[in-house]
Design a protein around this motif. Structure first.
Motif, PDB file in Angstrom:
ATOM      1  N   HIS A 223      -0.969   5.704 -11.443  1.00  0.00           N
ATOM      2  CA  HIS A 223      -1.185   5.752  -9.998  1.00  0.00           C
ATOM      3  C   HIS A 223      -1.623   4.377  -9.503  1.00  0.00           C
ATOM      4  O   HIS A 223      -2.278   3.610 -10.222  1.00  0.00           O
ATOM      5  CB  HIS A 223      -2.246   6.803  -9.668  1.00  0.00           C
ATOM      6  CG  HIS A 223      -2.359   7.100  -8.211  1.00  0.00           C
ATOM      7  ND1 HIS A 223      -3.173   6.360  -7.364  1.00  0.00           N
ATOM      8  CD2 HIS A 223      -1.755   8.029  -7.433  1.00  0.00           C
ATOM      9  CE1 HIS A 223      -3.067   6.838  -6.141  1.00  0.00           C
ATOM     10  NE2 HIS A 223      -2.212   7.852  -6.150  1.00  0.00           N
ATOM     11  N   ARG A 224      -1.279   4.061  -8.273  1.00  0.00           N
ATOM     12  CA  ARG A 224      -1.558   2.737  -7.724  1.00  0.00           C
ATOM     13  C   ARG A 224      -3.023   2.359  -7.882  1.00  0.00           C
ATOM     14  O   ARG A 224      -3.349   1.223  -8.265  1.00  0.00           O
ATOM     15  CB  ARG A 224      -1.152   2.689  -6.248  1.00  0.00           C
ATOM     16  CG  ARG A 224      -1.439   1.369  -5.563  1.00  0.00           C
ATOM     17  CD  ARG A 224      -1.058   1.410  -4.091  1.00  0.00           C
ATOM     18  NE  ARG A 224      -1.341   0.138  -3.460  1.00  0.00           N
ATOM     19  CZ  ARG A 224      -2.551  -0.201  -2.994  1.00  0.00           C
ATOM     20  NH1 ARG A 224      -3.561   0.651  -3.095  1.00  0.00           N
ATOM     21  NH2 ARG A 224      -2.730  -1.381  -2.437  1.00  0.00           N
ATOM     22  N   ASP A 225      -3.950   3.282  -7.586  1.00  0.00           N
ATOM     23  CA  ASP A 225      -5.377   2.966  -7.666  1.00  0.00           C
ATOM     24  C   ASP A 225      -5.789   2.621  -9.095  1.00  0.00           C
ATOM     25  O   ASP A 225      -6.552   1.673  -9.317  1.00  0.00           O
ATOM     26  CB  ASP A 225      -6.201   4.157  -7.158  1.00  0.00           C
ATOM     27  CG  ASP A 225      -5.992   4.427  -5.684  1.00  0.00           C
ATOM     28  OD1 ASP A 225      -5.514   3.502  -4.981  1.00  0.00           O
ATOM     29  OD2 ASP A 225      -6.272   5.552  -5.229  1.00  0.00           O
TER      30      ASP A 225
ATOM     31  N   THR B 105       0.812  -1.222   0.000  1.00  0.00           N
ATOM     32  CA  THR B 105       0.000   0.000   0.000  1.00  0.00           C
ATOM     33  C   THR B 105       0.844   1.269   0.000  1.00  0.00           C
ATOM     34  O   THR B 105       0.314   2.351  -0.246  1.00  0.00           O
ATOM     35  CB  THR B 105      -0.935   0.003   1.216  1.00  0.00           C
ATOM     36  OG1 THR B 105      -0.134  -0.122   2.414  1.00  0.00           O
ATOM     37  CG2 THR B 105      -1.916  -1.163   1.148  1.00  0.00           C
ATOM     38  N   ASP B 106       2.150   1.142   0.275  1.00  0.00           N
ATOM     39  CA  ASP B 106       3.006   2.335   0.283  1.00  0.00           C
ATOM     40  C   ASP B 106       3.455   2.739  -1.117  1.00  0.00           C
ATOM     41  O   ASP B 106       4.007   3.819  -1.300  1.00  0.00           O
ATOM     42  CB  ASP B 106       4.226   2.095   1.167  1.00  0.00           C
ATOM     43  CG  ASP B 106       5.030   0.884   0.722  1.00  0.00           C
ATOM     44  OD1 ASP B 106       4.397  -0.115   0.278  1.00  0.00           O
ATOM     45  OD2 ASP B 106       6.267   0.903   0.815  1.00  0.00           O
ATOM     46  N   TRP B 107       3.214   1.883  -2.113  1.00  0.00           N
ATOM     47  CA  TRP B 107       3.546   2.257  -3.481  1.00  0.00           C
ATOM     48  C   TRP B 107       2.521   3.285  -3.969  1.00  0.00           C
ATOM     49  O   TRP B 107       1.315   3.026  -3.977  1.00  0.00           O
ATOM     50  CB  TRP B 107       3.517   1.041  -4.414  1.00  0.00           C
ATOM     51  CG  TRP B 107       4.559   0.010  -4.106  1.00  0.00           C
ATOM     52  CD1 TRP B 107       5.618   0.126  -3.265  1.00  0.00           C
ATOM     53  CD2 TRP B 107       4.623  -1.322  -4.650  1.00  0.00           C
ATOM     54  NE1 TRP B 107       6.358  -1.039  -3.244  1.00  0.00           N
ATOM     55  CE2 TRP B 107       5.770  -1.950  -4.087  1.00  0.00           C
ATOM     56  CE3 TRP B 107       3.844  -2.051  -5.533  1.00  0.00           C
ATOM     57  CZ2 TRP B 107       6.134  -3.248  -4.388  1.00  0.00           C
ATOM     58  CZ3 TRP B 107       4.203  -3.354  -5.845  1.00  0.00           C
ATOM     59  CH2 TRP B 107       5.340  -3.947  -5.286  1.00  0.00           C
ATOM     60  N   LYS B 108       2.976   4.435  -4.414  1.00  0.00           N
ATOM     61  CA  LYS B 108       2.057   5.459  -4.907  1.00  0.00           C
ATOM     62  C   LYS B 108       1.824   5.330  -6.414  1.00  0.00           C
ATOM     63  O   LYS B 108       0.740   5.596  -6.911  1.00  0.00           O
ATOM     64  CB  LYS B 108       2.608   6.846  -4.571  1.00  0.00           C
ATOM     65  CG  LYS B 108       2.649   7.155  -3.084  1.00  0.00           C
ATOM     66  CD  LYS B 108       3.179   8.561  -2.829  1.00  0.00           C
ATOM     67  CE  LYS B 108       3.234   8.859  -1.330  1.00  0.00           C
ATOM     68  NZ  LYS B 108       3.764  10.230  -1.062  1.00  0.00           N
ATOM     69  N   PHE B 109       2.874   4.956  -7.126  1.00  0.00           N
ATOM     70  CA  PHE B 109       2.763   4.741  -8.567  1.00  0.00           C
ATOM     71  C   PHE B 109       3.379   3.385  -8.900  1.00  0.00           C
ATOM     72  O   PHE B 109       4.313   2.920  -8.223  1.00  0.00           O
ATOM     73  CB  PHE B 109       3.482   5.842  -9.351  1.00  0.00           C
ATOM     74  CG  PHE B 109       2.813   7.184  -9.275  1.00  0.00           C
ATOM     75  CD1 PHE B 109       1.822   7.527 -10.184  1.00  0.00           C
ATOM     76  CD2 PHE B 109       3.177   8.097  -8.297  1.00  0.00           C
ATOM     77  CE1 PHE B 109       1.203   8.770 -10.124  1.00  0.00           C
ATOM     78  CE2 PHE B 109       2.572   9.346  -8.225  1.00  0.00           C
ATOM     79  CZ  PHE B 109       1.576   9.677  -9.133  1.00  0.00           C
ATOM     80  N   VAL B 110       2.879   2.770  -9.965  1.00  0.00           N
ATOM     81  CA  VAL B 110       3.369   1.457 -10.399  1.00  0.00           C
ATOM     82  C   VAL B 110       3.572   1.495 -11.911  1.00  0.00           C
ATOM     83  O   VAL B 110       2.742   2.049 -12.644  1.00  0.00           O
ATOM     84  CB  VAL B 110       2.369   0.338 -10.043  1.00  0.00           C
ATOM     85  CG1 VAL B 110       2.841  -0.995 -10.620  1.00  0.00           C
ATOM     86  CG2 VAL B 110       2.177   0.244  -8.534  1.00  0.00           C
ATOM     87  N   TYR B 111       4.698   0.923 -12.351  1.00  0.00           N
ATOM     88  CA  TYR B 111       4.954   0.794 -13.795  1.00  0.00           C
ATOM     89  C   TYR B 111       5.339  -0.655 -14.079  1.00  0.00           C
ATOM     90  O   TYR B 111       6.263  -1.194 -13.451  1.00  0.00           O
ATOM     91  CB  TYR B 111       6.079   1.716 -14.256  1.00  0.00           C
ATOM     92  CG  TYR B 111       5.707   2.551 -15.466  1.00  0.00           C
ATOM     93  CD1 TYR B 111       5.403   1.942 -16.680  1.00  0.00           C
ATOM     94  CD2 TYR B 111       5.651   3.933 -15.397  1.00  0.00           C
ATOM     95  CE1 TYR B 111       5.052   2.702 -17.783  1.00  0.00           C
ATOM     96  CE2 TYR B 111       5.301   4.704 -16.489  1.00  0.00           C
ATOM     97  CZ  TYR B 111       4.995   4.079 -17.692  1.00  0.00           C
ATOM     98  OH  TYR B 111       4.633   4.831 -18.778  1.00  0.00           O
TER      99      TYR B 111
END
Length: 820
Positions: free
Chosen positions: A747-749, A670-676
């Protein structure tokens, strides 16, 4: 200066020529349709015009040949121009622009530059047409999808129909052995009378010249006019033909004219009776580095030219070197060689060969014994005073020959060789052939490995023998996939000083140098890097030395900008909470390449280097990488996460199953704000994307190809079936581009929503493919469906997110990612 004055003279010539054709058509009631096919210039005639029509057609053909002929396209080129057919002037007008080769002697015309001037001249008399009518797209796959790759490997065969089985097996072996089959083009030179049969056997439509296979390989046919190549055919005695086979066929001598189909390429030439067991790109690499014209392969046991040369008493031959000197030189077998065709052309090698053949034939075929091999060797060995050697010699393992006559060679020895060569009469596709066990598996695998790109991964026709062979292959591959191996260490000769320095500093090891790969190494233990003076932990680096080191068993980046480093030190991290996800699976076959990925750092080297230098954090999911591999390269910035592939349907391919694990990781962290999400093997970081990433957006890789009608994507959606295929066939419009799974971020969401839908679609029990026994490789179709249908207006692609796909813009620093 006006535009008209600047126009090259060639354009005016073409215009006058075109007007001449129109005039003749109106006078004589027939037109001339010139159809210059991509890859070769081949004659096509639907009818047999009589008398004067034939003469007029030939006259016009000669005018065109004079127009475009030059050093690259001689008037008597073996690649013939089209002949005239019998059709009206209206047919000529509807034919559209002339199609010229995308590669070869007419590049400047093929690029379309000539058309601008011609259209300007005719603009007053022509009306614009819509895109559909202007398009000359006949769905032929004559150009490689990666045609502009600087690493494209070109392999050339010259064959007749009797060797067709051999070519198929050899090609299958090349595909199995190359590290990058999507950067491989295979050219087959055949006489015009065999073209139809070869096209049928390779699944190429009659109107096309090539096909792109499911493995990403382009197979291309080049028709050769036998009459115009005969001047290079050397006389061979009947006794030699009986002993060595048909070595005087036109195809044996077609290799001298490869520069007519690939003017600037560095190519590997192979005889049809070869099986490749190593990556041929190594030969290309060595020849380019040497800056020589050709690379021959050494023989295990030296054979000298005196075995081939004869000095007839009743005929004089003019050679640059003395007979005595030539007789002592090595005679290489030319069934395998590498050649720089640009240098070949510049050095006029074909003309030298033709002159040698002319002398040989004038002497009644008595200058040498054999066919095309002696004149090719003499073209490089027959040096005049002051001339320098223009060839290099590869290791003998690259052409292990005599398998067509020599018996009782041990299987362990054959397995250790890089190219096997059945020179001799006992070819492996014949009933009396030798060592069939090394040839037959590749021939049996041909249909699966080389099926057309447009066929997707549909099941290929099989026979009980092929199925039995496949079962054995699966068992072998399964054992290979489970076997835990270590990276092969690269050995080199070190100076005594460097050996002593390494012994004095065992805690520091250079893992990967990050300087210019084309330049000499800048890092030397004890000179440009080493342990701190007086002991202590850490290391130092100076000068241009820099890269990834192991310092006290911790991955450490040092040098270039940081010259004193503590164990585990890394560049400053990005600050937006971005996590890059990728995968590295070694126990599941890559379905497009038909083999397992090897556990080697070279696979992820570019991604590792560029992400770490740009301050990005990476998590790699893997199944079975060796423990020492993980220990050596793992760090806080570049993490490895082991997963259990047996948790999910075993039919999922390597690129599909990863999404189930990615979803779990994103949910958990949950601490990841962005994911690629990026591909591990062909993507590298251009710059830190953090400053440009925004919420409520998906950043995805975009291709240049349209989604609508694309043969590969069409096959993917057909395998999905149901609502997915219905959407593809009815809702996709021409402006939609293919979206690529190799780059997906946000963004993570947003990414979690996308990953949930990806796993739901891939697990959909209604997928048509689930009713069959095929593996599931649908991630590309799933992503395109989901983004276009459910995220419309919420995704973006192109710069500054990524470079132009498959344009190999490796040096770009103004985009987040470079994808091929």
């Amino acid at each position: 200066m006006t535009a008209k004055a600047r126009r090259p003279p060639l354009l005016g010539q073409i215009l006058r020529y075109a007007l001449t054709i129109v005039g003749l058509a109106s006078l004589f009631g027939f037109g001339l349709l010139f159809h210059l096919n991509v890859g070769h210039l081949q004659a096509h005639s639907d009818h047999s015009p009589s008398g004067g029509a034939v003469k007029q057609a030939i006259d016009l053909e000669q005018q065109l040949r004079r127009l475009v002929s030059g050093p690259a396209v001689p008037m008597n080129s073996p690649y013939t121009l089209p002949l005239a057919g019998s059709f009206g002037a209206s047919s000529l007008q509807a034919a559209g622009p002339i199609n010229l080769p995308a590669q070869g002697p007419l590049d400047s015309l093929a690029s379309g530059a000539w058309r601008d001037g011609l259209e300007a001249d005719l603009s007053a008399d022509t009306s614009p047409t819509d895109e559909a009518s202007a398009s000359n797209d006949n769905d032929c796959q004559d150009v490689h999808p990666n045609a502009d790759s600087p690493d494209m490997l070109h392999v050339v065969f010259a064959s007749d129909a009797s060797q067709l089985e051999g070519v198929q097996a050899s090609i299958a072996s090349i595909v199995s052995s190359t590290a990058t089959p999507d950067e491989l083009t295979v050219h087959i030179m055949v006489q015009t009378r065999f073209v139809k049969e070869f096209k049928e056997r390779f699944g190429i439509r009659a109107e096309c010249q090539g096909t792109v296979t499911v493995t990403g390989v382009l197979i291309k046919m080049h028709a050769v006019d036998s009459q115009l190549i005969e001047k290079a055919v050397a006389k061979v005695s009947a006794s030699i033909r009986k002993e060595r086979g048909a070595i005087d066929t036109v195809e044996n001598f077609a290799r001298f004219y490869m520069h007519m189909i690939l003017e600037r390429a560095v190519v590997i030439y192979l005889d049809a009776d070869t099986i490749v067991q190593a990556d041929l790109a190594e030969l290309r690499k060595q020849l380019i580095a040497s800056q020589k014209t050709i690379g021959f392969v050494a023989r295990e046991s030296i054979v000298r030219m005196d075995k081939f040369l004869r000095k007839p008493k009743d005929c004089s031959a003019q050679l640059g070197a003395s007979w005595k000197k030539l007789a002592k030189l090595p005679a290489y077998n030319v069934g395998v060689f590498a050649v720089n065709l640009q240098r070949w052309k510049e050095q006029h090698v074909a003309e030298r060969v033709e002159e040698l053949v002319t002398q040989h034939n004038r002497c009644g075929g008595k200058l040498w014994v054999g066919g095309s091999q002696p004149p090719l060797l003499l073209a490089f060995l027959n040096l005049k005073e002051g001339e320098t050697q223009d060839y290099i010699v590869f290791d003998a393992a690259w052409n292990y020959g005599d398998l067509g006559w020599r018996k009782n060679i041990g299987s362990s020895k054959l397995k250790s060789k890089k190219v096997l060569h059945w020179n001799g009469n006992l070819k492996p596709w014949n009933s009396n052939g030798l060592y069939k066990e090394f040839w037959l598996p590749h021939r049996q695998r041909f249909d699966a490995v080389m099926k057309p790109y447009s066929a997707g991964d549909a099941a290929a026709p099989t026979t009980p023998a092929i199925e039995k062979s496949k079962d054995k292959d699966k068992e072998k591959d399964k054992a290979k996939g489970k076997k835990k191996g270590k990276e092969v260490a690269v050995t080199s000769t070190l100076s005594p000083e460097e050996l002593a320095a390494r012994a004095a500093c065992p805690s520091v090891e250079l893992l990967d140098e990050w300087g210019d790969p084309a330049a000499a190494s800048k890092c030397s233990m004890g000179k440009t890097y080493g342990c701190p003076e007086g002991g202590g932990t850490g290391m130092w680096a100076k000068g241009e030395c820099g890269g990834l080191f192991s310092v006290s068993n911790k991955a450490t980046v040092c040098g270039l900008e940081q010259h004193s480093c503590t164990p585990g030190e890394m560049p400053k991290p990005a600050t937006c909470g971005l996590m890059v996800l990728t995968s590295y699976f070694t126990t599941i076959k890559d379905w497009q390449r038909g083999k397992f990925a090897k556990a080697t750092f070279d696979k992820i080297k570019k991604l590792y280097q560029t992400t770490v230098r740009n301050g990005l954090s990476v998590s790699v999911i893997y199944d079975n990488l060796p423990a020492d591999f993980i220990e050596k390269y793992s760090c806080d910035r570049f993490n490895f996460v082991q997963v259990d592939l047996t948790r999910f349907d075993k039919r999922y391919g390597v690129n599909d199953v990863r999404y189930f694990f990615f979803e779990e990781l994103v949910r958990k962290n949950t601490d990841w704000k962005f994911v690629y999400i990026v591909d591990a093997f062909d993507v590298k970081s251009g710059m830190n994307p953090c400053p440009g990433m925004q919420p409520n957006k998906i950043y995805v890789g975009g291709e240049q190809d349209r989604l609508k009608g694309h043969p590969w994507m069409k096959a993917r959606f057909s395998k999905m079936g149901g609502k997915y295929n219905q959407w593809y066939t009815s809702k996709v419009v021409p402006k939609m581009k293919i979206l690529n799974c190799g780059l997906t971020g946000g963004h993570r969401d947003m990414m979690l929503k996308l990953l949930v839908r990806m796993t739901e679609v891939l697990a959909d029990p209604a997928l048509a493919i689930r009713k069959k026994t095929e593996d599931i490789n649908l991630n590309m179709a799933a992503l395109n469906y989901i983004l276009y249908v459910e995220f419309d207006g919420k995704f973006t692609y192109g710069a500054p997110m990524h470079s132009v796909y498959k344009r190999f813009e490796a040096k770009r620093k103004d985009v987040w990612w470079i994808h091929k």
